[in-house]
Every structure is written in C-alpha cells, then in structure tokens.
Design a protein around this motif. Sequence first.
Motif, PDB file in Angstrom:
ATOM      1  N   GLU A 151      67.927  49.923  43.210  1.00 39.41           N
ATOM      2  CA  GLU A 151      66.840  49.064  42.739  1.00 39.41           C
ATOM      3  C   GLU A 151      66.964  48.680  41.277  1.00 39.41           C
ATOM      4  O   GLU A 151      66.534  47.597  40.881  1.00 39.41           O
ATOM      5  N   ARG A 152      67.536  49.565  40.411  1.00 37.04           N
ATOM      6  CA  ARG A 152      67.543  49.293  38.981  1.00 37.04           C
ATOM      7  C   ARG A 152      68.493  50.255  38.289  1.00 37.04           C
ATOM      8  O   ARG A 152      69.018  51.186  38.882  1.00 37.04           O
ATOM      9  N   TRP A 153      68.673  50.033  37.005  1.00 40.27           N
ATOM     10  CA  TRP A 153      69.469  50.950  36.198  1.00 40.27           C
ATOM     11  C   TRP A 153      68.665  52.226  35.927  1.00 40.27           C
ATOM     12  O   TRP A 153      67.478  52.167  35.614  1.00 40.27           O
ATOM     13  N   GLN A 154      69.337  53.364  36.015  1.00 38.47           N
ATOM     14  CA  GLN A 154      68.720  54.645  35.678  1.00 38.47           C
ATOM     15  C   GLN A 154      69.350  55.153  34.387  1.00 38.47           C
ATOM     16  O   GLN A 154      70.573  55.328  34.304  1.00 38.47           O
ATOM     17  N   ALA A 155      68.524  55.379  33.354  1.00 41.77           N
ATOM     18  CA  ALA A 155      69.030  55.889  32.075  1.00 41.77           C
ATOM     19  C   ALA A 155      69.088  57.407  32.103  1.00 41.77           C
ATOM     20  O   ALA A 155      68.202  58.071  32.664  1.00 41.77           O
ATOM     21  N   LEU A 156      70.111  57.957  31.473  1.00 39.03           N
ATOM     22  CA  LEU A 156      70.271  59.404  31.381  1.00 39.03           C
ATOM     23  C   LEU A 156      69.593  59.926  30.118  1.00 39.03           C
ATOM     24  O   LEU A 156      69.782  59.374  29.041  1.00 39.03           O
ATOM     25  N   ALA A 157      68.816  60.978  30.263  1.00 39.98           N
ATOM     26  CA  ALA A 157      68.215  61.650  29.109  1.00 39.98           C
ATOM     27  C   ALA A 157      69.156  62.777  28.704  1.00 39.98           C
ATOM     28  O   ALA A 157      69.090  63.883  29.242  1.00 39.98           O
ATOM     29  N   ALA A 158      70.051  62.492  27.778  1.00 40.54           N
ATOM     30  CA  ALA A 158      71.139  63.413  27.456  1.00 40.54           C
ATOM     31  C   ALA A 158      71.097  63.821  25.984  1.00 40.54           C
ATOM     32  O   ALA A 158      70.452  63.182  25.163  1.00 40.54           O
ATOM     33  N   GLU A 159      71.809  64.881  25.661  1.00 40.47           N
ATOM     34  CA  GLU A 159      71.941  65.352  24.278  1.00 40.47           C
ATOM     35  C   GLU A 159      73.422  65.512  23.937  1.00 40.47           C
ATOM     36  O   GLU A 159      73.870  66.530  23.410  1.00 40.47           O
ATOM     37  N   GLY A 160      74.189  64.476  24.274  1.00 43.19           N
ATOM     38  CA  GLY A 160      75.631  64.533  24.086  1.00 43.19           C
ATOM     39  C   GLY A 160      76.090  64.584  22.647  1.00 43.19           C
ATOM     40  O   GLY A 160      77.265  64.867  22.381  1.00 43.19           O
ATOM     41  N   GLY A 161      75.194  64.313  21.688  1.00 39.42           N
ATOM     42  CA  GLY A 161      75.578  64.438  20.286  1.00 39.42           C
ATOM     43  C   GLY A 161      75.869  65.859  19.867  1.00 39.42           C
ATOM     44  O   GLY A 161      76.477  66.092  18.814  1.00 39.42           O
ATOM     45  N   HIS A 162      75.447  66.824  20.711  1.00 34.62           N
ATOM     46  CA  HIS A 162      75.616  68.230  20.346  1.00 34.62           C
ATOM     47  C   HIS A 162      76.741  68.914  21.116  1.00 34.62           C
ATOM     48  O   HIS A 162      76.849  70.143  21.097  1.00 34.62           O
ATOM     49  N   VAL A 163      77.605  68.106  21.763  1.00 31.50           N
ATOM     50  CA  VAL A 163      78.803  68.680  22.365  1.00 31.50           C
ATOM     51  C   VAL A 163      79.727  69.186  21.260  1.00 31.50           C
ATOM     52  O   VAL A 163      79.641  68.762  20.105  1.00 31.50           O
ATOM     53  N   THR A 164      80.612  70.098  21.602  1.00 26.69           N
ATOM     54  CA  THR A 164      81.562  70.627  20.627  1.00 26.69           C
ATOM     55  C   THR A 164      82.584  69.552  20.265  1.00 26.69           C
ATOM     56  O   THR A 164      83.168  68.905  21.148  1.00 26.69           O
ATOM     57  N   LEU A 165      82.795  69.343  18.971  1.00 25.45           N
ATOM     58  CA  LEU A 165      83.703  68.288  18.503  1.00 25.45           C
ATOM     59  C   LEU A 165      85.155  68.736  18.640  1.00 25.45           C
ATOM     60  O   LEU A 165      85.533  69.792  18.122  1.00 25.45           O
ATOM     61  N   PRO A 166      86.006  67.927  19.294  1.00 24.20           N
ATOM     62  CA  PRO A 166      87.419  68.279  19.395  1.00 24.20           C
ATOM     63  C   PRO A 166      88.220  67.746  18.210  1.00 24.20           C
ATOM     64  O   PRO A 166      87.821  66.775  17.557  1.00 24.20           O
ATOM     65  N   ALA A 167      89.339  68.374  17.942  1.00 20.82           N
ATOM     66  CA  ALA A 167      90.283  67.880  16.932  1.00 20.82           C
ATOM     67  C   ALA A 167      91.486  67.283  17.646  1.00 20.82           C
ATOM     68  O   ALA A 167      91.967  67.830  18.635  1.00 20.82           O
TER      69      ALA A 167
END
Length: 319
Positions: A151-167
């Motif tokens: 029926e429509r787009w479903q937005a994700l309520a996420a906190e992906g800014g706090h994933v561990t940063l890779p090098a």
Amino acid sequence: MTDPRLALVADLGATNARFALVGPDGVHDPDVLRCADYPTLVEAARAYLASVGRERAPAEAAIAIASPITGDQVKMTNHAWSFTISGLKDALDLDRLEVVNDFTAQALAVPHLTDRDRRQVGGGTPLPDYPIGIIGPGTGLGVSGLVPTRERWQALAAEGGHVTLPAVTDREAEVIARLRQRFTHVSAERCLSGMGLANLYETLAAIDGLDARAREPRDVTEAARAGGDPHCVEASEMFCAMLGTVAGNLALTLGAFGGIYIAGGIVPKLGEMFDRSPFRERFVAKGRFRDYLDQVPTYVVTHPTPAFLGLKAVLDRRG
C-alpha cells in the motif's frame, strides 16, 4: 494563519528546532529557533506560535526528534530536552500528536523529493519498488530506510548512527584506536557528525605529534576548502571516505537499489568538495560486490527542510 486545515510540524535536532505550519497547499511560516534558548520544547513551541500570530496550537501536530521513540517518554540523545508525548499533547491542547524519529521523517520525505531537491553523486540508476537508504551527518548521525509494501512506503525507525565504525585504511585504524581510548566504543557518529569532524581533526594532528587547537566543525571544512591546514584537509577527506564506507554498508544491508540519500546539515554545505571526495569510491569499494554497488545511485538531499515533507506525510496517513 487561522486555517483549520493547518497543522504544526517541528524538526528537533540537538542544536536547532525548526517549526512550520503545513496544509494542503504546502508549508507556511517556517522558522528556526535555537534549542539552547528554551528550557523546554513546550516553551519553544509556544514562542514559535506567538511569532506567527497564533494564540494556541492547531488541532494536529507532528514532531520529528533526534531520539529513539520507544514509548511515551522521549529524551533527546544529544540535548537536554525530555518530555512525555501525552504530556506534550495536553500542554499544547492538541487533538492529535504524532512523534517520530527525525530520520523516519527524513525517510518519508524521499518519495516527495523532485529532481530539484537532490543532486546525484556518481553513477547508478534507481530501480522502482526497491528499498531506499537515508543517512545524514549533522549534530549526530541519523540513519533510516524505506521499504516498499503493497500500500505504501514503510519507514524504518533505526539507530544506525551508533553502529561500530569500521576502519578501511591503516590511518583510519590508528584514528579509531585513539578515539577508542577516549570513548571506549567508537560509533559511526563519533566521526560522521559535527563533533566527528572535530574529533577527526584533533586526532589526526595528535597522531602526527601536534597540539592542535580546538576547531568548530565549520572551521575544519572552511580550512579544508582553503587548503591551508593539511590536517583539516585530511579530516574532511577522511570524513567523506568513512561516510562512503558506512553508506555502502547500509546499501548492502537494505539491498537499496532505490538509492542512498545523504541528508543532514553537513554534506549539502560541502558542495563540489564532497563530489570530488573519496565518498563514491569508498561507497562501491566492497570487493566482490563492487559491481552490485555500482548500480546503486547516491544522492545529496538539497531540499532545505525535507523533514517537513516527511511530517506532512505522517499526518496524511490516517490508518
């Protein structure tokens, strides 16, 4: 304005609170208030309403806020404001109040963007009815996605800014190791945000044995444009490269053949410096999956207030 069809919308970050009224014909009376100037959200909202000549709030409101929304209690991640949704609804005498994560609103704005509201960086062509990713460095780092449903787009309520940063490079590994001594956990937000730019600059200078003076994020990017401070140049380049890595991870995780959109307050201001940066190369640099990511377009959102579009979409959904 007293049009009963108008609703109050607010996009709340750690630094600024953006308010407007929205109706069937678009956005009215947008304004920006500094969060630090008001002890509570209620006082900021009332100040905005007074500035546009309204004695009370409209019947409906929608708020996007830089915080996880997991219940009635809301506390901002990078600012002191906290409130209950039920209490805010009562304080402003609202019939309806919708509160969503700020990047949920950013995500819901994407289907309403036109070609004038975005700038493509690199190649790729979006495929219809495939997931879309949204990532945005500002005071913090917001991440969300859009998933198509029947029926429509479903937005994700996420906190992906706090994933561990890779090098990816040895230099990045050294930076992250230094930051880990300060913060224990080095999230993507520790480098991909306003404070992240400052963290990168100070850490790079320290690795090279220099006692770098503290800089505001805008000072780092301005010095990088001028080319006078090599550590500001390197910090800005590393910022863009790391953002490419994290955005590429998001694209792989979502299967985002609908595209990856870069929002937030930092990247749109970088202009051509971002377009020339290592961002796109690092976005596609996933070994055997380089050809996969070559197909995924990446866009910089240039619309000045995309969250208002997303909040209007929230209010338009009645079921």
